[in-house]
Design an enzyme around this catalytic site. Sequence first.
Site, PDB file in Angstrom:
ATOM      1  N   PRO A  83     -32.426  29.899  53.379  1.00 32.87           N
ATOM      2  CA  PRO A  83     -33.022  30.439  52.158  1.00 32.87           C
ATOM      3  C   PRO A  83     -32.019  31.075  51.199  1.00 32.87           C
ATOM      4  CG  PRO A  83     -33.519  31.825  54.041  1.00 32.87           C
ATOM      5  CD  PRO A  83     -32.921  30.572  54.591  1.00 32.87           C
ATOM      6  N   ASN A  84     -32.252  30.811  49.938  1.00 35.32           N
ATOM      7  CA  ASN A  84     -31.514  31.390  48.806  1.00 35.32           C
ATOM      8  C   ASN A  84     -30.115  30.805  48.615  1.00 35.32           C
ATOM      9  OD1 ASN A  84     -33.629  33.297  48.099  1.00 35.32           O
ATOM     10  ND2 ASN A  84     -33.073  34.341  49.993  1.00 35.32           N
ATOM     11  N   ARG A  93     -25.929  33.622  42.467  1.00 35.49           N
ATOM     12  CA  ARG A  93     -26.495  34.672  43.325  1.00 35.49           C
ATOM     13  C   ARG A  93     -25.396  35.634  43.779  1.00 35.49           C
ATOM     14  NH1 ARG A  93     -28.004  33.867  49.680  1.00 35.49           N
ATOM     15  NH2 ARG A  93     -28.860  35.963  49.971  1.00 35.49           N
ATOM     16  N   TYR A 106     -20.933  36.428  47.267  1.00 35.20           N
ATOM     17  CA  TYR A 106     -20.927  35.053  47.778  1.00 35.20           C
ATOM     18  C   TYR A 106     -19.985  34.113  47.011  1.00 35.20           C
ATOM     19  CZ  TYR A 106     -25.010  36.724  50.283  1.00 35.20           C
ATOM     20  OH  TYR A 106     -25.853  37.439  51.111  1.00 35.20           O
ATOM     21  N   ASN A 166     -25.968  27.720  58.392  1.00 36.21           N
ATOM     22  CA  ASN A 166     -26.007  28.980  57.658  1.00 36.21           C
ATOM     23  C   ASN A 166     -27.483  29.259  57.414  1.00 36.21           C
ATOM     24  OD1 ASN A 166     -25.940  31.175  56.000  1.00 36.21           O
ATOM     25  ND2 ASN A 166     -24.363  30.372  54.612  1.00 36.21           N
ATOM     26  N   ALA A 208     -30.818  34.755  55.576  1.00 38.16           N
ATOM     27  CA  ALA A 208     -31.449  35.952  56.145  1.00 38.16           C
ATOM     28  C   ALA A 208     -32.245  35.652  57.417  1.00 38.16           C
ATOM     29  CB  ALA A 208     -32.348  36.608  55.104  1.00 38.16           C
ATOM     30  N   HIS A 223     -31.055  36.900  60.864  1.00 39.92           N
ATOM     31  CA  HIS A 223     -31.277  38.258  61.356  1.00 39.92           C
ATOM     32  C   HIS A 223     -32.706  38.491  61.835  1.00 39.92           C
ATOM     33  CE1 HIS A 223     -27.543  38.441  59.205  1.00 39.92           C
ATOM     34  NE2 HIS A 223     -28.137  38.295  58.034  1.00 39.92           N
ATOM     35  N   ASP A 253     -34.860  29.692  69.246  1.00 37.74           N
ATOM     36  CA  ASP A 253     -35.526  28.864  70.260  1.00 37.74           C
ATOM     37  C   ASP A 253     -35.341  27.375  69.966  1.00 37.74           C
ATOM     38  OD1 ASP A 253     -36.394  30.983  71.761  1.00 37.74           O
ATOM     39  OD2 ASP A 253     -38.459  30.944  71.030  1.00 37.74           O
ATOM     40  N   GLU A 256     -22.732  28.999  64.000  1.00 40.62           N
ATOM     41  CA  GLU A 256     -23.343  29.883  62.997  1.00 40.62           C
ATOM     42  C   GLU A 256     -22.310  30.155  61.915  1.00 40.62           C
ATOM     43  OE1 GLU A 256     -24.852  33.622  64.513  1.00 40.62           O
ATOM     44  OE2 GLU A 256     -24.605  34.558  62.543  1.00 40.62           O
ATOM     45  N   HIS A 303     -21.481  31.948  57.946  1.00 36.66           N
ATOM     46  CA  HIS A 303     -21.848  32.777  56.793  1.00 36.66           C
ATOM     47  C   HIS A 303     -20.683  32.815  55.822  1.00 36.66           C
ATOM     48  CE1 HIS A 303     -25.346  34.179  58.916  1.00 36.66           C
ATOM     49  NE2 HIS A 303     -24.568  34.400  59.959  1.00 36.66           N
ATOM     50  N   LEU A 304     -21.011  32.800  54.545  1.00 34.55           N
ATOM     51  CA  LEU A 304     -19.964  32.931  53.524  1.00 34.55           C
ATOM     52  C   LEU A 304     -19.363  34.333  53.571  1.00 34.55           C
ATOM     53  CD1 LEU A 304     -22.407  31.272  51.204  1.00 34.55           C
ATOM     54  CD2 LEU A 304     -20.065  30.459  51.138  1.00 34.55           C
ATOM     55  N   SER A 305     -20.252  35.330  53.662  1.00 33.49           N
ATOM     56  CA  SER A 305     -19.792  36.722  53.637  1.00 33.49           C
ATOM     57  C   SER A 305     -19.495  37.195  55.059  1.00 33.49           C
ATOM     58  CB  SER A 305     -20.880  37.605  53.016  1.00 33.49           C
ATOM     59  OG  SER A 305     -22.058  37.583  53.811  1.00 33.49           O
ATOM     60  N   ARG A 317     -21.166  44.406  56.289  1.00 36.16           N
ATOM     61  CA  ARG A 317     -22.263  44.688  55.364  1.00 36.16           C
ATOM     62  C   ARG A 317     -23.331  45.581  56.026  1.00 36.16           C
ATOM     63  NH1 ARG A 317     -24.118  39.263  52.718  1.00 36.16           N
ATOM     64  NH2 ARG A 317     -25.142  40.765  51.315  1.00 36.16           N
ATOM     65  N   ARG A 345     -27.688  43.218  58.986  1.00 35.75           N
ATOM     66  CA  ARG A 345     -26.995  41.915  59.041  1.00 35.75           C
ATOM     67  C   ARG A 345     -26.098  41.801  60.288  1.00 35.75           C
ATOM     68  NH1 ARG A 345     -28.161  39.808  53.852  1.00 35.75           N
ATOM     69  NH2 ARG A 345     -28.303  41.503  52.355  1.00 35.75           N
TER      70      ARG A 345
HETATM   71  C1  DQA Z   1     -25.416  34.748  54.423  1.00 32.80           C
HETATM   72  C2  DQA Z   1     -25.483  36.186  54.963  1.00 32.80           C
HETATM   73  C3  DQA Z   1     -26.930  36.617  55.182  1.00 32.80           C
HETATM   74  O1  DQA Z   1     -26.974  37.954  55.655  1.00 32.80           O
HETATM   75  C4  DQA Z   1     -27.700  36.551  53.881  1.00 32.80           C
HETATM   76  O2  DQA Z   1     -29.042  36.886  54.086  1.00 32.80           O
HETATM   77  C5  DQA Z   1     -27.572  35.222  53.206  1.00 32.80           C
HETATM   78  C6  DQA Z   1     -26.246  34.596  53.166  1.00 32.80           C
HETATM   79  C7  DQA Z   1     -23.971  34.347  54.089  1.00 32.80           C
HETATM   80  O3  DQA Z   1     -23.714  33.143  53.985  1.00 32.80           O
HETATM   81  O4  DQA Z   1     -23.114  35.207  53.896  1.00 32.80           O
HETATM   82  O5  DQA Z   1     -28.521  34.704  52.647  1.00 32.80           O
HETATM   83  O6  DQA Z   1     -25.896  33.873  55.424  1.00 32.80           O
END
Ligand code: DQA
Length: 148
Positions: free
Chosen positions: A11-12, A19, A24, A75, A78, A81, A88, A99, A101-103, A108, A112
């Site tokens: 998502p997002n 964003r 990011y 990725n 959210a 978390h 599962d 797994e 993540h960009l950040s 943070r 997270r």
């Molecule tokens: C994220 C980190 C997550 O905590 C956040 O909710 C995102 C982006 C990242 O790529 O840094 O949507 O997955």
Amino acid sequence: MTTSLLILNGPNLNLLGTRQPEVYGTTTLPMIETLCADHAKALGIKATFMQSNHEGALIDAIHAAKGVHQGVILNAGAYTHTSIALMDAIFSTELPVIELHLSNVHAREDFRHTSYIAKAAIGVICGFGAAGYPMAMTALRDYLGDAP
Ligand code: DQA
């Protein structure tokens, strides 16, 4: 058989570029897709790139990856978390998942620092921005190469 990876974004992440660029970066998701396609070519593997804002669609994509792809880069945004259901799904398919993540989620907010995905993943890459995607592809290709 040519190794095939699924690169799955939650998502997002469709809003990358505009964003919270201070968190990011300014690289858009289509730019990351191109980066991954170029890297797949360089590694001599196949990569399928997807994004969904919906938890169920991400779960369906992980189920569908079994027998089609040899590994998944996830990725989960959210949902990382919160989603026991995604964890599962990974355990159910037994596919190796990285797994991503960009950040640097560990630098943070406290919420997270919890990851359900990490419990089912072979490893985690975070904090390197868009460059984390090709890193994860190389890591997963190497992992699969070493696998019996
Ligand atoms: C994220 C980190 C997550 O905590 C956040 O909710 C995102 C982006 C990242 O790529 O840094 O949507 O997955």
